[in-house]
Design a protein around this motif. Structure first.
Motif, PDB file in Angstrom:
ATOM      1  N   MET A  85      70.183  28.073 -21.172  1.00 49.29           N
ATOM      2  CA  MET A  85      68.682  27.994 -21.618  1.00 49.29           C
ATOM      3  C   MET A  85      67.687  26.933 -20.747  1.00 49.29           C
ATOM      4  O   MET A  85      66.601  26.983 -20.449  1.00 49.29           O
ATOM      5  CB  MET A  85      68.732  27.262 -22.923  1.00 49.29           C
ATOM      6  N   ILE A  86      68.420  25.981 -20.093  1.00 47.74           N
ATOM      7  CA  ILE A  86      67.632  25.045 -19.080  1.00 47.74           C
ATOM      8  C   ILE A  86      67.355  25.876 -18.019  1.00 47.74           C
ATOM      9  O   ILE A  86      66.259  25.511 -17.390  1.00 47.74           O
ATOM     10  CB  ILE A  86      68.658  23.618 -18.886  1.00 47.74           C
ATOM     11  N   GLN A 140      67.594  37.502 -24.730  1.00 47.29           N
ATOM     12  CA  GLN A 140      66.836  38.872 -24.775  1.00 47.29           C
ATOM     13  C   GLN A 140      65.728  38.771 -25.789  1.00 47.29           C
ATOM     14  O   GLN A 140      64.789  39.330 -25.709  1.00 47.29           O
ATOM     15  CB  GLN A 140      67.823  39.751 -25.282  1.00 47.29           C
ATOM     16  N   GLY A 141      65.804  37.850 -26.683  1.00 44.31           N
ATOM     17  CA  GLY A 141      64.841  37.603 -27.681  1.00 44.31           C
ATOM     18  C   GLY A 141      63.624  37.035 -27.241  1.00 44.31           C
ATOM     19  O   GLY A 141      62.597  36.909 -27.784  1.00 44.31           O
ATOM     20  N   ILE A 142      63.821  36.139 -25.929  1.00 43.99           N
ATOM     21  CA  ILE A 142      62.500  35.314 -25.524  1.00 43.99           C
ATOM     22  C   ILE A 142      61.949  35.794 -24.219  1.00 43.99           C
ATOM     23  O   ILE A 142      61.533  35.060 -23.637  1.00 43.99           O
ATOM     24  CB  ILE A 142      63.046  33.804 -25.740  1.00 43.99           C
ATOM     25  N   THR A 143      62.544  36.923 -23.984  1.00 45.42           N
ATOM     26  CA  THR A 143      61.838  37.598 -22.448  1.00 45.42           C
ATOM     27  C   THR A 143      60.435  37.526 -22.317  1.00 45.42           C
ATOM     28  O   THR A 143      59.841  37.081 -21.354  1.00 45.42           O
ATOM     29  CB  THR A 143      62.374  38.962 -22.116  1.00 45.42           C
ATOM     30  N   GLY A 144      59.839  37.606 -23.520  1.00 46.10           N
ATOM     31  CA  GLY A 144      58.162  37.715 -23.565  1.00 46.10           C
ATOM     32  C   GLY A 144      57.651  36.188 -23.696  1.00 46.10           C
ATOM     33  O   GLY A 144      56.445  36.352 -23.738  1.00 46.10           O
ATOM     34  N   VAL A 145      58.297  35.263 -23.820  1.00 45.04           N
ATOM     35  CA  VAL A 145      57.704  34.155 -24.041  1.00 45.04           C
ATOM     36  C   VAL A 145      57.251  33.393 -22.682  1.00 45.04           C
ATOM     37  O   VAL A 145      57.795  33.633 -21.757  1.00 45.04           O
ATOM     38  CB  VAL A 145      58.706  32.944 -24.536  1.00 45.04           C
ATOM     39  N   LYS A 146      56.212  33.001 -23.008  1.00 46.37           N
ATOM     40  CA  LYS A 146      55.401  32.416 -21.726  1.00 46.37           C
ATOM     41  C   LYS A 146      55.697  30.965 -21.275  1.00 46.37           C
ATOM     42  O   LYS A 146      56.378  30.797 -20.127  1.00 46.37           O
ATOM     43  CB  LYS A 146      53.926  32.250 -21.935  1.00 46.37           C
ATOM     44  N   HIS A 147      56.225  30.109 -22.097  1.00 49.10           N
ATOM     45  CA  HIS A 147      56.484  28.891 -21.559  1.00 49.10           C
ATOM     46  C   HIS A 147      57.669  28.311 -22.240  1.00 49.10           C
ATOM     47  O   HIS A 147      57.585  28.332 -23.796  1.00 49.10           O
ATOM     48  CB  HIS A 147      55.621  27.583 -21.890  1.00 49.10           C
ATOM     49  N   VAL A 148      58.931  27.982 -21.674  1.00 50.08           N
ATOM     50  CA  VAL A 148      60.178  27.460 -22.490  1.00 50.08           C
ATOM     51  C   VAL A 148      60.365  26.083 -22.328  1.00 50.08           C
ATOM     52  O   VAL A 148      60.350  25.842 -21.128  1.00 50.08           O
ATOM     53  CB  VAL A 148      61.248  28.648 -22.108  1.00 50.08           C
ATOM     54  N   ILE A 149      60.485  25.347 -23.343  1.00 55.59           N
ATOM     55  CA  ILE A 149      60.998  24.004 -23.185  1.00 55.59           C
ATOM     56  C   ILE A 149      62.144  23.815 -23.853  1.00 55.59           C
ATOM     57  O   ILE A 149      62.547  24.157 -24.966  1.00 55.59           O
ATOM     58  CB  ILE A 149      59.751  23.076 -23.815  1.00 55.59           C
ATOM     59  N   ALA A 150      63.243  23.362 -23.029  1.00 57.16           N
ATOM     60  CA  ALA A 150      64.561  23.108 -23.449  1.00 57.16           C
ATOM     61  C   ALA A 150      65.033  21.680 -23.657  1.00 57.16           C
ATOM     62  O   ALA A 150      64.768  21.023 -22.658  1.00 57.16           O
ATOM     63  CB  ALA A 150      65.572  23.957 -22.639  1.00 57.16           C
ATOM     64  N   ILE A 151      65.846  21.445 -24.798  1.00 55.16           N
ATOM     65  CA  ILE A 151      66.221  20.193 -24.883  1.00 55.16           C
ATOM     66  C   ILE A 151      67.690  20.286 -25.248  1.00 55.16           C
ATOM     67  O   ILE A 151      68.115  21.038 -26.072  1.00 55.16           O
ATOM     68  CB  ILE A 151      65.771  19.393 -26.130  1.00 55.16           C
ATOM     69  N   ASN A 152      68.637  19.886 -24.191  1.00 54.31           N
ATOM     70  CA  ASN A 152      70.017  20.382 -24.285  1.00 54.31           C
ATOM     71  C   ASN A 152      70.776  18.931 -23.520  1.00 54.31           C
ATOM     72  O   ASN A 152      70.390  18.494 -22.457  1.00 54.31           O
ATOM     73  CB  ASN A 152      70.241  21.636 -23.412  1.00 54.31           C
TER      74      ASN A 152
END
Ligand code: FAD
Length: 415
Positions: A386-387, A367-379
């Motif tokens: 998150m992936i 919910q805190g990152i709905t407005g983020v344009k590009h997400v890069i996940a390391i998991n």
């Protein structure tokens, strides 16, 4: 172990049941003895291959055509097979525009922002509007080439010098806009109502002695409106020549293709270096990314419970120039201060890039990152939420990726 692919046949439970059903009496009876399993001679669907086959456009964002019969069951396209050409979006050419609408874009750091696209969409309303007779052309004015603007709706493009991309010298852009205004006599000039765009617009209006209608939120060829008094009043006006366009008021265009043809100008439109900034000390200051409020940060490096190497996390933040943040678990554990928590009970962020190390992607965090344009996940977990949310993922141990990234950045810098 054999390398031959395992082909599993699909079982059809309905056909099996029908084979065991005896319909001689008043009621259907099911035979007890098992019958040989009925199989449909079909291979299992391969969703990845279907997706590959449906891909019709890679850039600027992937598009899929699910109506294609590219991969019927059992004929899944093998990886690496060339995808047939995309059904092209027809090119819309406005050869002899009846009038021009200029869109003076910010293009911060050379990248076309969402707000820039929205300004072009607003300009198209004025150029295509039936009330105004239509047939107008949108002329974009920005640093860099117009290629990236064709699918945003630009008919013509005037390229400003590359060196202007990061400078804060509104006088230069204002001089260029005034020169274009004199040379092309556009019907309207639109600017983003952003800190930079609004600065330029006010200078152009003052130089021309014209009225500037700011923060436009709705637009048609005969009416422009904006809200005032905290949204309780709507002010309407006939569209003026100079207007600034509020952020998020117009949806960027999709599925259109215009020419974005470089505009041949008889005289150089760009005022030279002789236009000196009146604000002698105006320049962008380098700030400590960790001193920025999370809600204002553009590039966030975030850690979750999968991070144990906090030394590398701090070094990576420094190397990337990113603002550090984390999930609730790491803030509760004291690895990061409470105000660095991203999520529903932390801060809602709107960064351009969110680099998430070892974060599961709980709903409260997402919910805190709905407005983020590009997400890069390391998991380490391929199936982490998150992936699924990420545009790019690395399935690996965060403790390996962080030092590797730091090494790479340092090598590049030394080069
Ligand atoms: C009312 C309420 C409000 C909440 N508000 C928030 C909030 O605002 N923000 C917030 O973040 N949470 C919030 N939470 C908590 C939330 O539900 C989750 O518990 C929390 O987000 C989980 O944090 P995490 O992903 O860091 O940890 P975990 O759930 O433990 O996940 C760790 C992840 O790291 C991965 N991992 C493990 N080892 C490695 C490794 N070596 N390398 C790479 N990856 C690895 C795992 O696969 C896993 O996906 C809230 C909960 C409630 C009930």
């Amino acid at each position: 172990m054999s390398n031959s692919p395992i082909i599993r046949r699909r079982v059809d439970p309905r056909a099996e049941r029908a084979a065991r059903t005896v319909l001689t009496g008043p009621r259907p009876r099911l035979l007890r003895q098992p019958v040989a399993p009925t199989t449909i001679n079909e291979r299992r669907r391969d969703p990845r291959a279907l997706r590959t086959a449906a891909l019709v456009q890679h850039l600027p964002r992937p598009r899929y055509d699910w109506t294609r019969d590219a991969a019927s069951p059992g004929t899944a396209a093998p990886a690496g097979v060339a995808v047939t050409a995309a059904p092209a979006i027809p090119l819309r050419v406005i050869a002899e525009p009846a009038y021009l609408v200029l869109a003076m874009l910010d293009r911060p750091g050379g990248e076309v922002s969402e707000h820039d696209r929205q300004v072009i969409a607003a300009a198209r309303l004025l150029a295509d509007g039936a009330d105004a007779g239509g047939g107008g052309a949108v002329v974009t004015v920005a640093t860099g080439s117009g290629a990236a603007l064709a699918e945003a709706g630009s008919d013509r493009h005037v390229a400003l010098p590359e060196g202007w991309a990061d400078d804060y010298v509104p006088e230069r852009r204002a001089a260029a806009a005034s020169a274009l205004m004199a040379a092309l006599s556009p019907r309207h000039i639109l600017f983003p109502d952003s800190p930079d765009g609004a600065d330029v617009a006010r200078r152009v209006a003052a130089a021309a002695g014209e009225r500037l209608f700011t923060g436009v939120q709705s637009l048609s060829p005969d009416r422009a409106t904006r809200q005032s008094s905290g949204g309780s009043l709507e002010t309407g006006h006939r569209p003026t020549r100079l207007m600034t366009v509020a952020a998020d008021a117009f949806a960027p265009l999709d599925g259109v293709r215009h020419e974005a043809r470089p505009l041949d100008l008889a005289t150089p439109m760009v005022a030279g270096e002789e236009v000196l900034p009146r604000l002698g000390g105006a320049r962008r200051l380098a700030v400590d990314p960790d001193a920025l409020a999370l809600s204002e940060a553009d590039f966030i490096l975030s850690a979750g419970n999968g991070v144990t190497d906090w030394q590398s996390f701090a070094e990576l933040g420094e190397a990337l120039g990113a603002t550090r943040a984390g999930s609730r678990v790491v803030c509760d554990a004291g690895h990061l201060p409470r105000e660095r928590q991203v999520g529903a009970s932390g801060t809602v962020v709107s960064a351009r890039c969110y680099l998430a190390f070892g974060i599961a992607g709980a709903p409260q965090h997402l919910q805190g990152i709905t407005g983020v344009k590009h997400v890069i996940a390391i998991n380490t977990d391929l199936h982490a939420e998150m992936i699924k949310r990420a545009d790019l993922s690395i399935v690996a141990d965060a403790q390996d990726v962080m030092p590797a990234l730091i090494r790479l950045i340092r090598e590049r810098r030394n080069d």
